[in-house]
Design an enzyme around this catalytic site. Structure first.
Site, PDB file in Angstrom:
ATOM      1  N   ASN A 199       0.824  -1.207   0.000  1.00  0.00           N
ATOM      2  CA  ASN A 199       0.000   0.000   0.000  1.00  0.00           C
ATOM      3  C   ASN A 199       0.852   1.248   0.000  1.00  0.00           C
ATOM      4  OD1 ASN A 199      -0.479   1.918   2.530  1.00  0.00           O
ATOM      5  ND2 ASN A 199       0.115  -0.083   3.340  1.00  0.00           N
ATOM      6  N   ILE A 245      -0.980   4.409   0.641  1.00  0.00           N
ATOM      7  CA  ILE A 245      -2.141   5.268   0.901  1.00  0.00           C
ATOM      8  C   ILE A 245      -1.674   6.718   1.080  1.00  0.00           C
ATOM      9  CG2 ILE A 245      -4.064   5.719   2.523  1.00  0.00           C
ATOM     10  CD1 ILE A 245      -4.381   3.025   1.069  1.00  0.00           C
ATOM     11  N   CYS A 278       8.330   8.544   8.660  1.00  0.00           N
ATOM     12  CA  CYS A 278       8.057   9.661   7.754  1.00  0.00           C
ATOM     13  C   CYS A 278       9.313  10.524   7.585  1.00  0.00           C
ATOM     14  CB  CYS A 278       6.958  10.575   8.290  1.00  0.00           C
ATOM     15  SG  CYS A 278       6.018   9.909   9.622  1.00  0.00           S
ATOM     16  N   THR A 289       5.353  -1.406   7.830  1.00  0.00           N
ATOM     17  CA  THR A 289       5.457  -2.155   6.565  1.00  0.00           C
ATOM     18  C   THR A 289       6.886  -2.133   6.005  1.00  0.00           C
ATOM     19  OG1 THR A 289       4.783  -0.161   5.418  1.00  0.00           O
ATOM     20  CG2 THR A 289       3.052  -1.739   5.926  1.00  0.00           C
ATOM     21  N   GLY A 340       2.724  -7.286  12.505  1.00  0.00           N
ATOM     22  CA  GLY A 340       3.243  -7.665  11.188  1.00  0.00           C
ATOM     23  C   GLY A 340       2.772  -9.051  10.815  1.00  0.00           C
TER      24      GLY A 340
HETATM   25  C1  LIG Z   1      -3.621   0.291   4.428  1.00  0.00           C
HETATM   26  C2  LIG Z   1      -2.642   0.457   5.559  1.00  0.00           C
HETATM   27  C3  LIG Z   1      -2.536   1.685   6.208  1.00  0.00           C
HETATM   28  C4  LIG Z   1      -1.621   1.857   7.263  1.00  0.00           C
HETATM   29  N1  LIG Z   1      -1.560   3.060   7.906  1.00  0.00           N
HETATM   30  C5  LIG Z   1      -0.708   3.214   8.974  1.00  0.00           C
HETATM   31  C6  LIG Z   1      -0.662   4.435   9.709  1.00  0.00           C
HETATM   32  O1  LIG Z   1      -1.422   5.383   9.454  1.00  0.00           O
HETATM   33  N2  LIG Z   1       0.248   4.534  10.730  1.00  0.00           N
HETATM   34  C7  LIG Z   1       1.080   3.500  11.064  1.00  0.00           C
HETATM   35  O2  LIG Z   1       1.888   3.644  11.992  1.00  0.00           O
HETATM   36  N3  LIG Z   1       1.020   2.314  10.408  1.00  0.00           N
HETATM   37  C8  LIG Z   1       0.157   2.151   9.380  1.00  0.00           C
HETATM   38  N4  LIG Z   1       0.100   0.943   8.721  1.00  0.00           N
HETATM   39  C9  LIG Z   1       0.975  -0.160   9.152  1.00  0.00           C
HETATM   40  C10 LIG Z   1       0.223  -1.159  10.031  1.00  0.00           C
HETATM   41  O3  LIG Z   1      -0.264  -0.559  11.208  1.00  0.00           O
HETATM   42  C11 LIG Z   1       1.128  -2.363  10.383  1.00  0.00           C
HETATM   43  O4  LIG Z   1       2.249  -1.903  11.114  1.00  0.00           O
HETATM   44  C12 LIG Z   1       1.631  -3.101   9.156  1.00  0.00           C
HETATM   45  O5  LIG Z   1       0.623  -3.184   8.170  1.00  0.00           O
HETATM   46  C13 LIG Z   1       2.114  -4.515   9.493  1.00  0.00           C
HETATM   47  O6  LIG Z   1       1.100  -5.289  10.078  1.00  0.00           O
HETATM   48  P1  LIG Z   1       0.115  -6.266   9.245  1.00  0.00           P
HETATM   49  O7  LIG Z   1       0.998  -7.105   8.372  1.00  0.00           O
HETATM   50  O8  LIG Z   1      -0.620  -7.040  10.283  1.00  0.00           O
HETATM   51  O9  LIG Z   1      -0.773  -5.372   8.448  1.00  0.00           O
HETATM   52  C14 LIG Z   1      -0.803   0.762   7.659  1.00  0.00           C
HETATM   53  C15 LIG Z   1      -0.923  -0.467   7.003  1.00  0.00           C
HETATM   54  C16 LIG Z   1      -1.825  -0.640   5.969  1.00  0.00           C
HETATM   55  C17 LIG Z   1      -1.930  -1.988   5.316  1.00  0.00           C
END
Ligand SMILES: Cc1cc2nc3c(=O)[nH]c(=O)nc-3n(C[C@H](O)[C@H](O)[C@H](O)COP(=O)(O)O)c2cc1C
Length: 305
Positions: A70, A72, A131, A194, A244
């Site tokens: 992503n 976004i 960031c 990510t 993660g």
């Molecule tokens: C669509 C999307 C938006 C995300 N937005 C944020 C965010 O605003 N702030 C943040 O710290 N992490 C954000 N993340 C990261 C997630 O919180 C998480 O750390 C990461 O996706 C790994 O976990 P997962 O594999 O279970 O998704 C985002 C992840 C996704 C997929």
């Protein structure tokens, strides 16, 4: 007697270790129709900035084997609208609401933290350091231990409840960055965010995301997250929040055994919006079947000789 799932982070008590991850759970309200939010240990809202952000141009999501990419671009309504429009609807919940925040200058993080400090429903803030820092010429906060130290210490001065620093895996030595957060006064670290990736469309012969690169999340990344939690656990004393690729109680337990006190469910929410409660159930069943009286006994157990 049922096994205890209660865990602590600083002086915050969580009824269980299952949180949902920022950016995958909206502002919480969106998930109300799928589950009883009060059953969660807590949830982390979408990253908040000083001003509203529209995010990146589409395409900004692509599915990959065992995950998604992503870009976004941290779209959100801004901290003021969050406080005015969303927070009042979260007031009566009996669970922790954690605000995820980001900025492009230390002063922006501080401004958001100051505003949130006046809102008692916010139990803690999670600082997204993935960031670029504009005043440091675009260097990423999360890659530079000095910046992580200064940022954490600055936020700690204005926010009176726990400050969690969310680390990026896109670094050489994540434990080194975690130590900088701890020195800056962080009450906990969460990892991982990510992993930077790219997908190319073979028809157009160009990167598929408008942003070219994006963040890989989902089951594909969980072994990286578990490894990083394991490494960080050996180097810091503050609690770790593991995130993660968690889509099952088995993976959540792996994070806990690696050293996580709490865990976050992210991308898996997009497949099944109530999956975090399934994961919670599975953790409880595991403890019962193993005859373990408290989840705290499992934290970091994989480090034992
Ligand atoms: C669509 C999307 C938006 C995300 N937005 C944020 C965010 O605003 N702030 C943040 O710290 N992490 C954000 N993340 C990261 C997630 O919180 C998480 O750390 C990461 O996706 C790994 O976990 P997962 O594999 O279970 O998704 C985002 C992840 C996704 C997929």
């Amino acid at each position: 007697m049922a096994s205890s799932l209660v865990v602590k982070l600083g002086n915050l008590i969580f009824k269980n270790p299952v949180l949902t991850a920022s950016g995958t759970f909206g502002y919480g309200l969106e998930y109300k129709k799928y589950m009883d939010l009060n059953k969660l240990g807590g949830f982390i809202v979408k990253g908040l900035s000083v001003k509203e952000k529209l995010g990146n141009k589409p395409p900004r999501i692509v599915e990959t084997p065992c995950g998604m990419l992503n870009a976004i671009g941290l779209q959100n309504i801004g901290v003021d609208r969050f406080i005015e429009e969303k927070l009042p609807k979260l007031e009566n919940l009996n669970t922790h609401v954690i605000a995820n925040i980001y900025g492009s200058e230390v002063s922006e993080f501080v401004e958001i933290a100051e505003k949130l400090d006046k809102e008692p429903k916010i139990s803690a803030i999670e600082v997204n350091v993935s960031c670029p820092n504009v005043s440091a010429g675009g260097a990423l906060f999360g890659k530079d231990p000095d910046m992580v130290f200064v940022l954490t210490a600055s936020i700690k001065k204005v926010f009176s409840r726990p400050v969690i620093v969310k680390l990026t895996p896109n670094v050489e030595d994540i434990a080194f960055i975690a130590q900088a957060a701890e020195k800056g006064g962080a009450d906990a670290v969460s990892l991982i965010n990510t992993i930077t990736g790219m997908v190319i469309d073979t028809k157009t012969k160009k990167p598929l995301l408008a942003n070219k690169t994006g963040g890989l999340s989902g089951p594909a990344i969980y072994p990286v997250g578990v490894r990083m939690v394991y490494e960080v656990y050996e180097k810091v004393k503050i609690p770790i929040i593991g995130v993660g690729g968690i889509y099952s109680s088995d993976i959540a337990l792996q994070y806990i055994m690696a050293g996580a006190t709490l865990i976050q469910v992210g991308t898996a929410n997009f497949i099944d919006p109530a999956i975090s409660l399934e994961i919670l159930k599975g953790i409880g069943e595991y403890l019962e079947s193993e005859g373990i009286e408290s989840i705290s006994k499992l934290i970091g157990i994989a480090h034992a000789d």
